[in-house]
Design a protein around this motif. Sequence first.
Motif, mmCIF file in Angstrom:
data_model
loop_
_atom_site.group_PDB
_atom_site.id
_atom_site.type_symbol
_atom_site.label_atom_id
_atom_site.label_comp_id
_atom_site.label_asym_id
_atom_site.label_seq_id
_atom_site.Cartn_x
_atom_site.Cartn_y
_atom_site.Cartn_z
ATOM 1 N N ALA A 131 -5.087 8.702 -4.173
ATOM 2 C CA ALA A 131 -4.146 8.396 -3.095
ATOM 3 C C ALA A 131 -4.783 8.696 -1.740
ATOM 4 C CB ALA A 131 -2.861 9.201 -3.274
ATOM 5 N N ASN A 162 0.810 3.810 -3.071
ATOM 6 C CA ASN A 162 0.292 5.154 -2.835
ATOM 7 C C ASN A 162 1.218 6.224 -3.407
ATOM 8 O OD1 ASN A 162 -0.368 7.670 -0.962
ATOM 9 N ND2 ASN A 162 -2.096 6.248 -0.843
ATOM 10 N N ILE A 196 -6.032 -0.146 -3.720
ATOM 11 C CA ILE A 196 -4.899 0.189 -4.589
ATOM 12 C C ILE A 196 -4.787 -0.804 -5.736
ATOM 13 C CG2 ILE A 196 -2.362 0.248 -4.652
ATOM 14 C CD1 ILE A 196 -2.429 1.691 -2.005
ATOM 15 N N CYS A 232 -6.914 -1.420 2.425
ATOM 16 C CA CYS A 232 -6.115 -0.471 1.656
ATOM 17 C C CYS A 232 -5.526 -1.138 0.417
ATOM 18 C CB CYS A 232 -4.988 0.079 2.532
ATOM 19 S SG CYS A 232 -3.953 1.306 1.714
ATOM 20 N N ALA A 249 -7.232 5.950 -0.850
ATOM 21 C CA ALA A 249 -6.515 4.747 -0.420
ATOM 22 C C ALA A 249 -6.111 4.827 1.038
ATOM 23 C CB ALA A 249 -5.282 4.538 -1.291
ATOM 24 N N MET A 250 -5.862 6.029 1.535
ATOM 25 C CA MET A 250 -5.485 6.189 2.941
ATOM 26 C C MET A 250 -6.701 6.253 3.857
ATOM 27 S SD MET A 250 -2.411 8.964 2.394
ATOM 28 C CE MET A 250 -1.721 8.895 4.032
ATOM 29 N N CYS A 284 0.832 -1.206 0.000
ATOM 30 C CA CYS A 284 0.000 0.000 0.000
ATOM 31 C C CYS A 284 0.867 1.257 0.000
ATOM 32 C CB CYS A 284 -0.910 0.018 1.223
ATOM 33 S SG CYS A 284 -2.179 -1.257 1.219
#
Length: 461
Positions: free
Chosen positions: A168, A156, A212, A208, A171-172, A152
């Motif tokens: 991005a 990212n 991604i 996560c 994804a967090m 991850c």
Amino acid sequence: MSRARSEELGTKPIGPLLIKQAVPASIGILVMSLNILVDTIFVGNWIGPIAIAAINVVLPVSFFIAALGMAIGIGGSSIISRALGAEDKQKALKTFGNQISLTILVTCTMVLLGLWFRDSLIPAFGGKESIFEPAKIYYTIVLYGVPFLALCMMGNTVIRAEGKPRHAMIAMIIPSIGNLVLDYIFIYILDWGMMGAAWATTAGYLLCFSYIFYFFLSPHSELKPRWTDLKFEGGILKEMGALGFVTLARQAVTSITYLLVNNILFNLGGAAMVAVYAIIGRMLMFALFPVFGVTQGFLPIAGFNFGAGKFERVKKSIYTAITYASVVASLVFVLLMVFPDSIVGLFLSDRADLSAEDQATNAFVRENAPSAMRWVFAATPIIALQLIGAAYFQAVGKALPALLLTLSRQGFFFIPLVLILPLYYGATGVWVSFSLADVLATIVTAFYLQFELKRLVRKSA
């Protein structure tokens, strides 16, 4: 469309572009930091302060393995940003493929070693006496998910290198929200204690990774590596390793710092003193999220424009990033100086059913953590220059100065200070070491950056 998005890094005005890159990065870091912060608050209120200390002991090991993915990601993303700026799509694809292969190989190997030496590593990082057993439970479960976290972290940075900060950010955010929901279910409802906290964290890593993985398969990404791109290429590995080593060295020094500070504080005040450091450590991750967001937003802008030969834009991006980051760092400083008691109180429970040891630890933390927090964050208004300066050299592929500046704060200054000052000033010497190291590292970075800016002026003339 994707190519047009990456080209924006070289055409849009720097100020609005930095905000566009930094705001999603800041939000993502905020949510991730809030996840760590609230996770610690849940653990402190629902399990106890000894559990907070146990998690603090585990973090250096799991973070170091995850940092392998971040190092590979940032090292490779610097190459990708410059390759996209130079319109060399094939090099960008080959680099991404090598990032994937190297992350899987290295992190899985490190996890096996981490599990094999588990009973030696935990005490070495301060997991002694009452801290050992809860730390062992948390460590074992979290380590299973760390390879996914590493992928991850790597993925990212590549998403940012493509100029897709919103994805991005998402994804967090996804794993952070998932972790908090699962914390409530596993710890509060199911009463799984440390095991619940660990499984919630590991599940967050998997969430996560799932997002991604979806992103790079979707039309949103312009990087679609082929199987042949997964084969290692010496030149790319060498450049990626040199640049990624900067990040890895920083995290290695961070892990050493945790080891030293946990052990020094344990010898000075036992598990209660380690709990004080655990709370301050969470605030170090959380409070500076907007500064880290500006730094993350700055990286692809500097790398792309340097690769495209637009040196005037590179110089302007440095000044703009330092200005923005300094403003937000100063605001953070004011809040931490004014409200340290209220912040510390969030992590502690007033439940009557706490053990005598936990109640005594709570009282100790309430008394000592606020003043410690003020010392640790005393130099916050000036740290932007150090962070942006070190990030610049990494973004443009200058590995040696990036490495020296990255190591300057914790490696060259903090570690010697934290070994010496506590001999004379006890725990206060530990806390003062943080701010003194910030000041010294900022001075060194300013010196390096001044010469680099003069070179950029000559190149852009």
